[in-house]
Write an enzyme that holds these catalytic residues in place. Structure first.
Site, PDB file in Angstrom:
ATOM      1  N   SER A  88       0.803  -1.225   0.000  1.00 44.57           N
ATOM      2  CA  SER A  88       0.000   0.000   0.000  1.00 44.57           C
ATOM      3  C   SER A  88       0.842   1.283   0.000  1.00 44.57           C
ATOM      4  O   SER A  88       1.568   1.547  -0.936  1.00 44.57           O
ATOM      5  CB  SER A  88      -0.946  -0.071   1.198  1.00 44.57           C
ATOM      6  OG  SER A  88      -1.754   1.056   1.281  1.00 44.57           O
ATOM      7  N   ASP A 231      -2.560   6.094  -3.473  1.00 40.27           N
ATOM      8  CA  ASP A 231      -1.424   5.462  -2.793  1.00 40.27           C
ATOM      9  C   ASP A 231      -0.935   4.287  -3.657  1.00 40.27           C
ATOM     10  O   ASP A 231      -1.346   4.147  -4.815  1.00 40.27           O
ATOM     11  CB  ASP A 231      -1.817   5.022  -1.375  1.00 40.27           C
ATOM     12  CG  ASP A 231      -2.810   3.881  -1.384  1.00 40.27           C
ATOM     13  OD1 ASP A 231      -3.551   3.744  -2.379  1.00 40.27           O
ATOM     14  OD2 ASP A 231      -2.847   3.101  -0.415  1.00 40.27           O
ATOM     15  N   ASP A 233      -1.561   1.151  -3.892  1.00 41.24           N
ATOM     16  CA  ASP A 233      -2.466   0.122  -4.428  1.00 41.24           C
ATOM     17  C   ASP A 233      -3.848   0.704  -4.742  1.00 41.24           C
ATOM     18  O   ASP A 233      -4.801  -0.042  -4.982  1.00 41.24           O
ATOM     19  CB  ASP A 233      -2.583  -1.066  -3.462  1.00 41.24           C
ATOM     20  CG  ASP A 233      -3.129  -0.662  -2.102  1.00 41.24           C
ATOM     21  OD1 ASP A 233      -2.984   0.510  -1.717  1.00 41.24           O
ATOM     22  OD2 ASP A 233      -3.722  -1.529  -1.423  1.00 41.24           O
ATOM     23  N   ASP A 235      -6.228   1.913  -3.134  1.00 37.34           N
ATOM     24  CA  ASP A 235      -7.449   1.767  -2.330  1.00 37.34           C
ATOM     25  C   ASP A 235      -7.728   3.078  -1.594  1.00 37.34           C
ATOM     26  O   ASP A 235      -8.721   3.208  -0.900  1.00 37.34           O
ATOM     27  CB  ASP A 235      -7.388   0.570  -1.367  1.00 37.34           C
ATOM     28  CG  ASP A 235      -6.291   0.682  -0.330  1.00 37.34           C
ATOM     29  OD1 ASP A 235      -5.382   1.525  -0.480  1.00 37.34           O
ATOM     30  OD2 ASP A 235      -6.328  -0.095   0.650  1.00 37.34           O
TER      31      ASP A 235
HETATM   32  N1  LIG Z   1      -6.038  -0.067   4.455  1.00 31.48           N
HETATM   33  C1  LIG Z   1      -5.427   0.486   5.659  1.00 31.48           C
HETATM   34  C2  LIG Z   1      -6.210   1.692   6.136  1.00 31.48           C
HETATM   35  O1  LIG Z   1      -7.490   1.223   6.476  1.00 31.48           O
HETATM   36  C3  LIG Z   1      -5.529   2.350   7.324  1.00 31.48           C
HETATM   37  O2  LIG Z   1      -6.173   3.557   7.632  1.00 31.48           O
HETATM   38  C4  LIG Z   1      -4.074   2.666   7.017  1.00 31.48           C
HETATM   39  C5  LIG Z   1      -3.285   3.201   8.206  1.00 31.48           C
HETATM   40  O3  LIG Z   1      -3.161   2.235   9.228  1.00 31.48           O
HETATM   41  P1  LIG Z   1      -2.133   2.394  10.433  1.00 31.48           P
HETATM   42  O4  LIG Z   1      -2.402   3.748  11.033  1.00 31.48           O
HETATM   43  O5  LIG Z   1      -2.424   1.266  11.372  1.00 31.48           O
HETATM   44  O6  LIG Z   1      -0.742   2.357   9.865  1.00 31.48           O
HETATM   45  O7  LIG Z   1      -3.436   1.505   6.533  1.00 31.48           O
HETATM   46  C6  LIG Z   1      -4.010   0.880   5.382  1.00 31.48           C
HETATM   47  O8  LIG Z   1      -3.943   1.712   4.268  1.00 31.48           O
HETATM   48 MG   LIG Z   2      -3.532   1.291   0.188  1.00 23.31          MG
END
Ligand SMILES: N[C@@H]1[C@@H](O)[C@H](O)[C@@H](COP(=O)(O)O)O[C@@H]1O
Ligand SMILES: [Mg+2]
Length: 454
Positions: A88, A231, A233, A235
């Site tokens: 991601s 980003d 990927d 999403d």
């Molecule tokens: N798909 C997930 C999101 O749903 C989340 O908001 C992001 C940050 O997560 P974290 O703050 O645990 O790193 O990671 C990924 O992109």
């Molecule tokens: Mg992503």
């Protein structure tokens, strides 16, 4: 050892042996699996290992190649499960494995735990020679997804859009879909390259500097462009307004949530504990129920199903449009920004400027994964006396104080502890941030303040 975090497995130099074992473990749960990968240089390596594990355990495999995560999530509906090989928003040296159910949602923690238990039990029973799986390739996955999205969006206006894909798999879909709905598209960083040579995949102010300047320049000559940036990927997305300003994540989420409520009449919005109070305030007159979950699309999609909500969004730009599918989709989110602009007949900056602003600060403190648990124990214990309140612990520790709040939580995708602050005035926000960072650093026993922009 825990393999899964906020968004599946995410590791620097991900060991293909882990992918093999996860593939094998998954084969004990499902009969057939569709696999996609992002543009990372290690994508094929991880994919090969994952496939070997799945076949060795007796599962059938269909590969759809380099795709954005929403395409994989959409494709999973034809199989028992889907696996996306992606890290991601993480830098190029990372890779990851995210497993999807065939309703498009990512695996829940309980499902991930079942996979982990098989991985660590080491009791692998291979399929016999006449029962090993086989692999097929589906070259139509991108087309099927694009046809599906086109059927579900409705945009009459001819918008001008700069689409920034960070050299990732969004490049294969996003610029084309925006063109297909009638936009004039300028694509940026849209040739695939696993080193993300154009910009790093996290869509933030620092990484989008050039794209913002470009939009500003285009619009100086009466161009009227907005930007959509993804980003690694796709999403996620964030928008850039006609003035070349990256829109505030929380304000964009508030604007879009209001649009969904006004358009559909459905009065439930799902968001996460790290989202701004501006969402509740901006929707107050509409009597909307705003429900907050842990950070991560898994928690958001779960709550959407529980409360029968149409929309769930995180301030990271990860939005789920439940009327279309349950996989977070940055491409669809971008198209829906255009639908929102058309609905109100306004420019993006006009919509954004109507939303009240609070002081929102986000920092991240470096913290190795192994230390996160200890740091958080310290934060919860000492934070109570420092902030003179018991923290909410839905995700990390959130201290609600007079005039604002601070949320300290370990990232589930990166080696950081995130410190997120919101307040109505600068002074309170700065104080909360400093205290939060100091607390984390004490927990780390670093003594000095070390942090980077989120
Ligand atoms: N798909 C997930 C999101 O749903 C989340 O908001 C992001 C940050 O997560 P974290 O703050 O645990 O790193 O990671 C990924 O992109
Ligand atoms: Mg992503």
């Amino acid at each position: 050892m825990k393999l899964f975090g906020t968004s599946g497995i995410r590791m620097k130099n991900l060991d293909p042996e882990i992918a093999y074992k996860v593939g094998f473990a998954l084969s004990k749960k499902v009969n057939n699996v569709v696999i996609g990968r992002d543009t990372r240089t290690t994508g094929k390596l991880i994919e090969s290992a994952l496939i070997a594990g799945l076949l060795n355990g007796g599962s059938e495999v269909v590969t759809i190649g380099m795709v954005p995560t929403p395409v994989l999530g959409f494709s999973a509906r034809e199989y028992d499960a889907g696996v996306m090989i992606t890290a991601s928003h993480n830098p190029p040296e990372y890779n990851g494995i995210k497993i999807f159910n065939n309703d498009g949602t990512a695996y829940r923690p309980s499902q991930e735990e079942e996979i982990e238990n098989i991985v660590f039990s080491n009791g692998f029973k291979r399929a016999s020679w006449d029962c090993v799986g086989d692999v097929w390739e589906d070259k139509r996955a991108l087309k099927k997804y694009m046809d599906f999205i086109l059927k579900n969006v409705n945009i009459e206006t001819k918008f001008n859009v700069v689409v920034d894909c960070c050299n990732a798999s969004g490049s294969l879909v996003s610029p084309y879909l925006f063109t297909d709905v009638g936009c004039h598209v300028i694509s940026v960083n849209a040739h695939v390259d696993g080193r993300f040579i154009g910009r790093m995949p996290e869509p933030n102010e620092k990484n989008l500097k050039n794209t913002m300047a470009m939009i500003k320049g285009l619009n100086n000559k009466d161009g009227n462009y907005i930007g959509i940036a993804h980003d690694g990927d796709a999403d996620r997305m964030i928008a850039i307004d006609e003035k070349g300003r990256m829109t505030d994540f929380d304000k964009l989420l508030a604007a879009f949530s209001r649009y969904i409520v006004e358009k559909t009449g459905k009065k439930i919005i799902i968001t996460t504990v790290d989202a701004s109070m501006v969402i509740d305030e901006y929707l107050e007159d509409l009597n909307v129920k705003v429900i907050r979950t842990k950070v991560g699309d898994v928690a958001v999609s779960e709550a959407m199903q529980k409360y029968n909500a149409l929309f769930g969004g995180e301030p990271s730009g990860t939005w789920i449009h439940g009327d279309i599918h349950l996989t977070p989709d940055g491409i669809l989110s971008g198209l829906r920004i255009l639908e929102m602009m058309e609905f109100y007949g306004k420019k993006l900056y006009e919509i954004m400027d109507e939303i009240p602003s609070y002081i929102n600060l986000r920092e991240k403190v470096s913290c190795e994964d192994e230390k996160k648990k200890k740091v958080m124990e310290y934060v919860i214990e000492k934070g109570e006396s420092l902030f003179k309140t018991t923290p909410e612990t839905v995700d990390g520790a959130r201290f609600n104080v007079e005039g604002g709040w601070v949320l300290i939580r370990p990232s589930g995708t990166e080696p950081y502890v995130r410190v997120r602050v919101e307040a109505k005035d600068n002074k309170t926000a700065k104080e909360l941030l400093e205290k939060g960072i100091k607390l984390v650093n004490e927990g780390l026993k670093l003594g000095s303040v070390q942090y980077e922009y989120w």
